[in-house]
Scaffold this motif. Structure first.
Motif: not given
Ligand SMILES: Nc1ncnc2c1ncn2[C@@H]1O[C@H](COP(=O)(O)OP(=O)(O)OP(=O)(O)O)[C@@H](O)[C@H]1O
Ligand SMILES: [Mg+2]
Lengths: 252, 646
Positions: A93-94, B304-310, B360-372, B374-376
């Motif tokens: 990832r880096s 990145p995975p820690f952030l996703g889980y958070t 619903i708003i929080v769910d949406y933001i969290s999902a979009k953020w996680r997607e991005s 994930e994609a890196g």
């Protein structure tokens, strides 16, 4: 000069991976390490920079006893020995540049490098090395977006950042196709000839050994069974190293 | 062989090398036998023959017995019949008992239908707007409680001291509402739990503990600890925490944080266990020291995975924050309890709508953020990225972040001093909690209520799942045509799923106790409603993920849409549907442990109504211990079962 004396490695589970192995490598050599899968090639290379602790025996490098070195001296020795891996071992990832700069860590002040600070000289050197390996335009992309051959070149650039006197390469081309294999080995050859870096490289294919190595050693079940010039590996030697059923295969 | 099976069910099959079948038959027989004997004195399925009172379910057991013998006979003949009959008979016994134990009264659904209409009417007329004197619609007083109000308030002290304004000046200020407070609780809990979970997760990761002396012991202690804490719901933690720091928002933050640490700790540690050792080896080989190796080879892999889980946890914490106030005080949960106490159903309805919007708003933001994440950030240009401190945008976000942190800190009433001054009862609680009360009457009450909880979850999963199936077909993009009409249906049902699943089951209990009165039936219905939303979404997504090639091929043969579904879709969706249902049952058991706090029966009502208010902490300890055991077993069994299915 690197001297390996009576090196033995027994893993905690009882496997004897190396059995009383002794040999010498002169400065500037390109030494191929051959042997069947499981014969102990990786173990041998990792014992030299003590990524794996040898069970007994000594490793003397330029009059320094690597096996007896305390932690700080060991780091000092390690930074002069570059290492290249079959699976490239990049931080996926880096960015490419960060991966290359990591090769400089042994020289840098730890507290500075924790803040991701690298001196302008380091940055310049990293870019120069990438340029030499034909990756100048990839410096800021993520490492895992590169192809296998490109990733291995990043691995070489990382080793070069150490300004190494010796490079250990553990099957550097085993995950690559034959064309790429030659291109990677040519870089190693170039390092060896132009920068006078000693290379220890484990290889699977004999014709690669013939083409690049100045000398070869062979392991079989952890024992040294051959030591000499690549062209001395005749049919009898070949069968002794690889077993009776083995056939010679050629890659382009 | 058939005789062997006659003596011990499944033994014949076992002897005939059908180990799995034999074992399952024996297990099924034991379950039937155990359940029926247990339910006898609960007057379930009673049957009086002369002077003998017993359960008519024994007839079913008899049928099962006969089937099992016949099955063994079949195997000796080299035929292998299907196990469907056996499964059906076992399920029949379980459902009959579940039905009676959870006190299902279908008649009430009809006889008290008037109540349902009344509460439905309240729900679609939430107390959010009112007419003022001149007849204009304005936000009602209740709207202010929920979303906040603009009020005159004294200027901040600092401006007075700087002599910018004179003391006593009033300026318009925002007085936060309950839903805003809820968001703050969720944020603070996420922040604290993430920070605390990181070090814990390293101690619960096998590859790290293998390197330190005594690591194996630390590993198992940490893992057990995390599993126990995770099995206890946030609301139960709330009951305990209020004895520590007192009722209020701070208690809510602590309860959320405790549960969340354990959930995150488990996910984080699994992530740490999966890191790639290659880069660590490579960086060590360059001569880097331990800290440099961690900085360059470990951190880039885990951040990145820690952030996703958070982010995922943030979503879950906001949902939990909507209910934690019901016991701990603070947030919209407390507001809801107050409204219900006053039978103010339109206010309750307003809160539900507010929760749905926020979640619903929080769910949406969290999902979009996680997607991005994930994609890196795959940067392909050769240009060097600018360091963040030269970017105005980064500074903007930093300032906003710090301000939000300070605001939320104040809003959630965090008072670290209180942590060190627990009430004397708190120590008493801790001591009694671990010296379980094993009196027969307590254990039998706890077990009976736990069974109700498990059955509630089972029935709710079944009911919610069955109702969701037809809807999920209508909410699957690939099955619905492209016509405007089907698009409208698609969006309507998707929205329905999203709204329904955004509200925790415990919040629905009020609707159903109004309809069918208090008890496990109301709790079961509330669970079913949430299940409907959650599982409906999962089902429709798994329909969307099917291989469309087969569907095309079948349609190409000239089949109707209905035939295409039966032959092309059904075979592909049964395994994921079963897998999601098992998963949902697991989740429902956790939720069912707390529906009793709101009048939904089960083990939660025992804790909330019988044990905690009267300081019977030893009995409470017994109940919580049983919850931990059941949840842990379900968690383990459901993940093993699902692994097998997929
Ligand atoms: N960590 C370990 N613990 C126990 N045994 C090991 C370990 N690593 C390697 N071995 C064993 O030591 C022997 C030598 O392994 P090594 O990896 O050095 O062989 P190799 O020649 O590099 O093989 P390959 O060509 O497959 O990479 C093998 O028998 C292997 O199974
Ligand atoms: Mg190897």
């Amino acid at each position: 000069m690197l001297r390996v004396e009576h090196l033995t490695k027994i893993y905690p589970n009882g496997t004897t991976a190396l059995r009383d192995v002794s040999f010498e490598v002169n400065d500037g050599e390109f030494l191929a390490v051959i042997g069947l899968s499981g014969s102990g090639k990786s173990t041998l290379l990792r014992c030299i920079n003590r990524l794996i602790e040898p069970t007994s025996g000594r490793i003397i490098w330029n009059d320094l006893d690597v096996t007896a070195a305390p932690a700080s001296e060991l780091r000092n020795i390690r930074r002069q020995i570059g290492m290249i891996f079959q699976q490239f071992n990049l931080v996926k990832r880096s960015s490419v540049l960060t991966n290359v700069l990591a090769g400089r860590l042994g020289y840098n002040n730890p507290s500075q490098s924790l803040l991701n600070y690298f001196s302008p000289a380091d940055q310049k050197l990293a870019l120069e090395n990438l340029e030499q390996l034909g990756l100048a335009d990839k410096a800021h992309v993520r490492a895992d977006s590169l192809s296998g051959g490109q990733q291995q070149r990043v691995g070489i650039a990382r080793a070069l950042m150490q300004d190494p006197k010796l490079v250990l390469a553990d099957e550097p081309v085993a995950s690559l196709d034959p064309v790429l294999a030659h291109s990677i080995l040519k870089y190693l050859e170039q390092m060896n000839k132009e920068r006078k870096i000693t290379v220890l490289c484990s290889l699977h294919f004999l014709d690669l050994v013939h083409r690049y190595a100045t000398r070869a050693i062979a392991l079989k079940e952890g024992q040294l069974v051959f030591q000499g010039l690549p062209k001395e590996i005749d049919d009898a030697q070949f069968k002794a190293i690889y077993g009776q059923e083995a056939e010679r295969v050629t890659i382009i | 062989m058939a005789f062997l099976s006659f003596v011990i069910p499944g033994a014949g099959q076992f002897y005939l090398k059908e180990r799995g079948r034999g074992g399952s038959i024996l297990a099924a027989a034991l379950v039937q036998f155990g359940l029926i004997s247990w339910s006898l004195n609960l007057k379930v399925a009673q049957w009086t023959v002369g002077r003998l009172t017993t359960s008519w379910l024994w007839i079913v057991v008899g049928l099962f017995w006969i089937w099992n013998v016949y099955d063994a006979y079949n195997i000796t003949q080299g035929k292998s019949g299907s196990g469907l009959i056996g499964i059906f008979l076992t399920a029949f016994v379980i459902y009959v008992i579940a039905w009676q134990v959870t006190d299902i009264r279908l008649d009430r659904l009809v006889t008290r239908f008037g109540n349902a209409l009344k509460i439905l009417n309240d729900i679609i007329h939430p107390d959010l707007f009112a007419r003022d004197a001149s007849g204009h619609w304005i936000p009602s007083e209740n709207f202010g409680y929920i979303f906040g109000t603009i009020q005159s308030q004294p200027v901040p002290d600092i401006l007075v001291r700087l002599k910018l304004v004179s003391a006593g000046t009033l300026i318009p200020g925002y007085q936060a509402g309950k839903i805003v407070e809820t968001i703050a609780l969720g944020l603070m809990a996420t922040l604290f739990s993430t920070i605390l979970a990181v070090p814990i997760s390293f101690l619960a990761a096998r590859n790290i503990t293998a390197r330190i002396p005594g690591g194996v012991v630390i590993y198992y202690v940490m893992r057990t600890f995390l599993n126990i804490v995770r099995a206890i719901d946030t609301l139960i933690w709330g009951l305990i925490v209020i004895l520590w720091v007192g009722l209020g928002s701070f208690a809510a933050v602590i309860a959320l944080t405790i549960h969340s640490i354990a959930a995150l700790g488990k996910l984080f540690s699994e992530e740490v266990e999966h890191i790639d050792a290659g880069p660590i080896e490579a960086v060590t080989a360059t001569g880097a020291n331990l800290f440099q190796t961690i900085r360059y080879a470990v951190i880039p892999q885990i951040v990145p995975p820690f952030l996703g889980y958070t982010l995922l946890r943030w979503d879950i914490n906001v949902r939990s924050a909507t209910i934690v106030g019901m016991v701990a005080g603070g947030g919209i949960g407390f507001f809801i309890i107050e409204s219900l106490r006053l039978s103010a159903y339109t206010q309750y309805a307003a809160a539900l709508w507010a929760i749905a919007v926020v979640v619903i708003i929080v769910d949406y933001i969290s999902a979009k953020w996680r997607e991005s994440i994930e994609a890196g950030v795959v940067q392909t240009s050769a240009a060097k990225p600018r360091p963040f401190y030269t970017s105005l945008r980064a500074w903007f976000f930093i300032v906003i972040g710090v301000a939000a942190f300070i605001y939320c800190w104040n809003l959630s009433g965090i008072d670290l001093k209180a942590l060190f001054e627990p009430a004397p009862t708190f120590w008493q609680l801790i001591r009694s909690f671990v010296s379980f009360n094993l009196d027969p009457e307590v254990t039998s009450a706890v077990i009976a209520q736990m069974m109700i909880t498990i059955f509630q979850a089972l029935l709710a999963t079944t009911l919610g799942g069955l109702v969701a199936i037809p809807f999920s077909f209508l909410a699957a993009h690939n099955l619905m045509g492209r016509s405007r009409f089907s698009l409208v249906i698609y969006y309507l049902i998707r929205t329905l799923f999203n709204i329904v699943r955004s509200i925790e089951a415990i919040l629905y209990v009020a609707i159903f106790f109004y309809w069918v009165s208090f008890g496990p039936f109301a709790g079961m219905l509330a669970l079913s409603l949430t299940t409907f939303g959650l599982i409906g979404k999962l089902f429709s997504e798994s329909i969307e993920n099917i291989d469309s090639g087969l569907l095309e091929a079948i349609t190409a043969t000239g089949a109707t849409r209905f035939q295409a579904i039966v032959y092309g879709v059904l075979p592909q969706i049964v395994p994921p549907f079963v897998s999601y249902s098992i998963y949902q049952w697991d989740i429902n058991i956790r939720m069912a442990t707390i529906v009793g706090f709101a009048g939904g029966g089960g083990i939660g009502s025992l804790l909330y109504n019988n044990y905690f208010p009267f300081g019977e902490y030893r009995s409470a300890g017994t109940a919580v211990a049983l919850i931990v055991i059941v949840v842990a077993i379900m968690d383990f069994a459901s993940s093993k079962l699902r692994e097998k299915l997929i």
